[in-house]
Write a protein that holds these residues in place. Structure first.
Motif, PDB file in Angstrom:
ATOM      1  N   ARG A 107      -0.730 -10.504 -12.067  1.00 19.58           N
ATOM      2  CA  ARG A 107      -1.892 -11.139 -12.601  1.00 19.58           C
ATOM      3  C   ARG A 107      -2.652 -11.778 -11.534  1.00 19.58           C
ATOM      4  N   LEU A 108      -2.163 -12.556 -10.746  1.00 15.80           N
ATOM      5  CA  LEU A 108      -2.764 -13.063  -9.692  1.00 15.80           C
ATOM      6  C   LEU A 108      -3.554 -12.220  -8.666  1.00 15.80           C
ATOM      7  N   MET A 109      -2.517 -11.193  -8.408  1.00 13.21           N
ATOM      8  CA  MET A 109      -3.207 -10.220  -7.558  1.00 13.21           C
ATOM      9  C   MET A 109      -4.714  -9.592  -8.098  1.00 13.21           C
ATOM     10  N   ALA A 110      -4.692  -9.223  -9.375  1.00  7.89           N
ATOM     11  CA  ALA A 110      -5.705  -8.670 -10.065  1.00  7.89           C
ATOM     12  C   ALA A 110      -6.753  -9.562  -9.946  1.00  7.89           C
ATOM     13  N   ALA A 111      -6.690 -11.079 -10.143  1.00  7.66           N
ATOM     14  CA  ALA A 111      -7.640 -12.116 -10.260  1.00  7.66           C
ATOM     15  C   ALA A 111      -8.355 -12.312  -8.663  1.00  7.66           C
ATOM     16  N   CYS A 112      -7.486 -11.743  -7.596  1.00  6.38           N
ATOM     17  CA  CYS A 112      -8.002 -11.957  -6.264  1.00  6.38           C
ATOM     18  C   CYS A 112      -8.660 -10.652  -5.996  1.00  6.38           C
ATOM     19  N   ASP A 117      -4.818  -2.782  -8.003  1.00  5.92           N
ATOM     20  CA  ASP A 117      -3.487  -2.166  -7.821  1.00  5.92           C
ATOM     21  C   ASP A 117      -3.070  -2.244  -6.573  1.00  5.92           C
ATOM     22  N   PHE A 118      -1.633  -2.608  -6.529  1.00  6.87           N
ATOM     23  CA  PHE A 118      -0.957  -2.902  -5.289  1.00  6.87           C
ATOM     24  C   PHE A 118       0.283  -2.018  -5.699  1.00  6.87           C
ATOM     25  N   ARG A 119       1.209  -1.660  -4.595  1.00  4.50           N
ATOM     26  CA  ARG A 119       2.260  -0.985  -4.346  1.00  4.50           C
ATOM     27  C   ARG A 119       3.395  -1.782  -3.818  1.00  4.50           C
ATOM     28  N   TYR A 120       4.652  -1.621  -4.489  1.00  2.00           N
ATOM     29  CA  TYR A 120       5.918  -1.846  -3.803  1.00  2.00           C
ATOM     30  C   TYR A 120       6.386  -0.695  -3.120  1.00  2.00           C
ATOM     31  N   SER A 175      14.153  -9.054  -3.488  1.00  2.17           N
ATOM     32  CA  SER A 175      13.112  -9.178  -2.206  1.00  2.17           C
ATOM     33  C   SER A 175      12.499  -7.843  -2.446  1.00  2.17           C
ATOM     34  N   ARG A 176      10.975  -7.884  -2.312  1.00  2.00           N
ATOM     35  CA  ARG A 176      10.181  -6.893  -2.362  1.00  2.00           C
ATOM     36  C   ARG A 176       9.211  -6.789  -1.380  1.00  2.00           C
ATOM     37  N   THR A 177       8.592  -5.508  -0.838  1.00  2.00           N
ATOM     38  CA  THR A 177       7.841  -5.380   0.267  1.00  2.00           C
ATOM     39  C   THR A 177       6.637  -4.757  -0.525  1.00  2.00           C
ATOM     40  N   VAL A 178       5.413  -5.476  -0.254  1.00  2.00           N
ATOM     41  CA  VAL A 178       4.055  -4.968  -1.068  1.00  2.00           C
ATOM     42  C   VAL A 178       3.049  -4.447  -0.150  1.00  2.00           C
ATOM     43  N   ARG A 179       2.510  -3.329  -0.606  1.00  2.00           N
ATOM     44  CA  ARG A 179       1.366  -2.930  -0.037  1.00  2.00           C
ATOM     45  C   ARG A 179       0.021  -2.885  -0.744  1.00  2.00           C
ATOM     46  N   ALA A 180      -1.126  -3.399  -0.192  1.00  2.00           N
ATOM     47  CA  ALA A 180      -2.254  -3.627  -0.943  1.00  2.00           C
ATOM     48  C   ALA A 180      -3.523  -3.166   0.264  1.00  2.00           C
ATOM     49  N   PHE A 181      -4.506  -2.539  -0.373  1.00  3.40           N
ATOM     50  CA  PHE A 181      -5.750  -2.260   0.519  1.00  3.40           C
ATOM     51  C   PHE A 181      -6.846  -3.011  -0.157  1.00  3.40           C
ATOM     52  N   LYS A 182      -7.770  -3.555   0.741  1.00  7.79           N
ATOM     53  CA  LYS A 182      -9.009  -3.823   0.297  1.00  7.79           C
ATOM     54  C   LYS A 182     -10.015  -2.633   0.075  1.00  7.79           C
ATOM     55  N   LEU A 183     -10.173  -2.041  -0.886  1.00 10.62           N
ATOM     56  CA  LEU A 183     -10.936  -1.104  -1.362  1.00 10.62           C
ATOM     57  C   LEU A 183     -11.527  -1.417  -2.708  1.00 10.62           C
ATOM     58  N   ASP A 184     -12.742  -0.908  -2.714  1.00  4.89           N
ATOM     59  CA  ASP A 184     -13.900  -1.483  -3.768  1.00  4.89           C
ATOM     60  C   ASP A 184     -13.870  -0.348  -4.816  1.00  4.89           C
ATOM     61  N   ASP A 185     -13.098   0.807  -4.791  1.00  2.00           N
ATOM     62  CA  ASP A 185     -13.175   1.705  -5.667  1.00  2.00           C
ATOM     63  C   ASP A 185     -11.813   1.890  -6.302  1.00  2.00           C
ATOM     64  N   GLU A 223      -9.348   1.109  -9.448  1.00  2.59           N
ATOM     65  CA  GLU A 223      -9.188   0.900 -10.683  1.00  2.59           C
ATOM     66  C   GLU A 223      -7.797   0.420 -11.324  1.00  2.59           C
ATOM     67  N   ASP A 224      -7.977  -0.243 -12.444  1.00  2.00           N
ATOM     68  CA  ASP A 224      -6.743  -1.131 -12.868  1.00  2.00           C
ATOM     69  C   ASP A 224      -5.611  -0.450 -13.563  1.00  2.00           C
ATOM     70  N   ILE A 225      -5.837   0.955 -13.811  1.00  2.00           N
ATOM     71  CA  ILE A 225      -4.727   1.864 -14.288  1.00  2.00           C
ATOM     72  C   ILE A 225      -5.050   3.098 -13.194  1.00  2.00           C
ATOM     73  N   CYS A 226      -4.106   4.153 -13.046  1.00  2.00           N
ATOM     74  CA  CYS A 226      -4.286   5.369 -12.430  1.00  2.00           C
ATOM     75  C   CYS A 226      -5.079   6.291 -13.045  1.00  2.00           C
ATOM     76  N   GLU A 227      -6.162   6.840 -12.639  1.00  2.00           N
ATOM     77  CA  GLU A 227      -6.804   7.651 -13.288  1.00  2.00           C
ATOM     78  C   GLU A 227      -6.730   9.117 -12.723  1.00  2.00           C
ATOM     79  N   ASP A 228      -7.271  10.066 -13.495  1.00  2.00           N
ATOM     80  CA  ASP A 228      -6.833  11.563 -12.959  1.00  2.00           C
ATOM     81  C   ASP A 228      -8.219  11.929 -12.751  1.00  2.00           C
ATOM     82  N   TYR A 229      -8.490  12.411 -11.692  1.00  2.00           N
ATOM     83  CA  TYR A 229      -9.620  13.141 -11.174  1.00  2.00           C
ATOM     84  C   TYR A 229      -9.269  14.621 -10.534  1.00  2.00           C
TER      85      TYR A 229
END
Length: 347
Positions: free
Chosen positions: A212-217, A221-224, A248-258, A260-266
């Motif tokens: 929730r905190l990540m989404a607010a900031c 979408d982030f990944r373990y 113990s978790r390693t997290v990967r996240a990117f600063k991308l403006d496109d 979406e809050d769930i994974c969409e299929d294109y």
């Protein structure tokens, strides 16, 4: 908040003399580092290694020429490793609030320059708070990669930390960090316990609050990339907080403006060409996206953006765009696929 900060400073600056003084396994590196990191570790000064604390190896690949910022750098182990990986055209910056720790990091600046055979040092150490990078002169959109090794849990204002990270990262930049998480909220009476806090347990984020905190900031979408349950190996600590399951978790996240809050299929397909150093046969974007060299993988729009609009784009080809939408990406309705390597379903 200031009381928590002072307790953490005292724990890491006075109580702990080296990593043998830790009372639990939480702040100990138990993850095998990548080959590139293993090759650099013998070049790091012994005192830096002996007085360094961390729970992972948050150093992603493809760092050549990058500006890397390490939050809570301690004695500077990961900063110096990053320094070697980014090379003479890159820059590694370390931030820490504890005087005793950062003085050790600064002491070896010339030693490490010589060991790396650099003409000039490419590292910078700043004493200050990870909640306030602006006061240290770290500008908006100025950093390619932010790393942190078991430190963000110590902060009494984690939301501000993540907002600062988002501010300083360049568009397409990467946050890659290791930390301790909990399967429930830690009772407030235990969050200020100086030992639990110092051992990276008292301030551990409940995984759902973290989401929730990540989404607010801005991180919708982030990944373990790695998840490991902890065994505390301390009867004293288990008596206090043994009802919590820590990981113990390693997290990967990117600063991308496109994103979406769930994974969409294109209908997009990604190909990995095997060119990421030390990843000739496959590359793991996260713990359930393994791209095999030359093999097409159907990906959601978020995953496509993560490999197409970041520095990893040099190693990927993505077929398709977001012109046609096919609904939610298959597999997104449950969490069952989120912590395992799968055949290609997104989270």
């Amino acid at each position: 908040m200031s009381e928590i900060i002072e307790k953490v400073k005292a724990y890491y600056g006075e109580q702990l003399q080296n990593n043998n003084d830790l009372k639990s396994s939480a702040c100990s590196c138990n993850e095998a580092p990548p080959a590139a990191v293993r090759n650099i570790l013998p070049l790091i000064a012994d005192e830096i290694l002996e007085k360094f604390y961390g729970c992972g190896s948050p150093l992603p690949p493809m760092l050549d020429g990058m500006t890397v910022l390490d939050l809570g750098c301690g004695t500077g182990r990961d900063v110096y490793i990053a320094s070697k990986l980014v090379g003479v055209s890159g820059c590694a910056i370390g931030v820490d609030m504890t005087t005793q720790q950062i003085e050790i990091a600064k002491k070896y600046k010339e030693t490490q320059r010589v060991r790396f055979h650099f003409e000039t040092s490419n590292v910078q150490f700043l004493q200050g708070y990870i909640e306030d990078l602006k006061s240290l002169g770290i500008a908006d959109n100025s950093v390619d990669v932010v790393i942190s090794n078991c430190v963000i849990n110590l902060s009494p204002n984690k939301e501000q930390v993540f907002r600062e990270i988002y501010r300083v990262l360049k568009p397409g930049g990467e946050l890659f960090f290791s930390d301790i998480f909990a399967d429930r909220r830690i009772p407030e009476t235990l969050t200020t316990d100086p030992v639990l806090r110092g051992e990276c347990l008292g301030g551990a984020l409940y995984v759902e609050d973290f989401r929730r905190l990540m989404a607010a900031c801005g991180w919708v979408d982030f990944r373990y990339t790695d998840v490991r349950n902890l065994e505390l190996h301390s009867p004293e600590i288990e008596d206090k907080v043994g009802f919590v399951t820590f990981s113990s978790r390693t997290v990967r996240a990117f600063k991308l403006d496109d994103l979406e809050d769930i994974c969409e299929d294109y209908g997009q397909v990604a190909y990995y060409d095997g060119s990421i150093p030390d990843h000739p046969h496959f590359f793991d974007l996260d713990d359930h996206h393994r791209f095999f060299t030359g093999k097409p993988m159907l990906v959601c729009g978020n995953s496509a953006s993560m490999v197409l609009n970041t520095r990893y784009s040099k190693a990927f080809k993505v077929i398709g765009d977001r012109t046609m939408h096919f609904g939610a990406f298959d597999g997104c309705a449950t969490d069952d696929t989120c912590d395992t390597v799968s055949s290609g379903a997104c989270c």
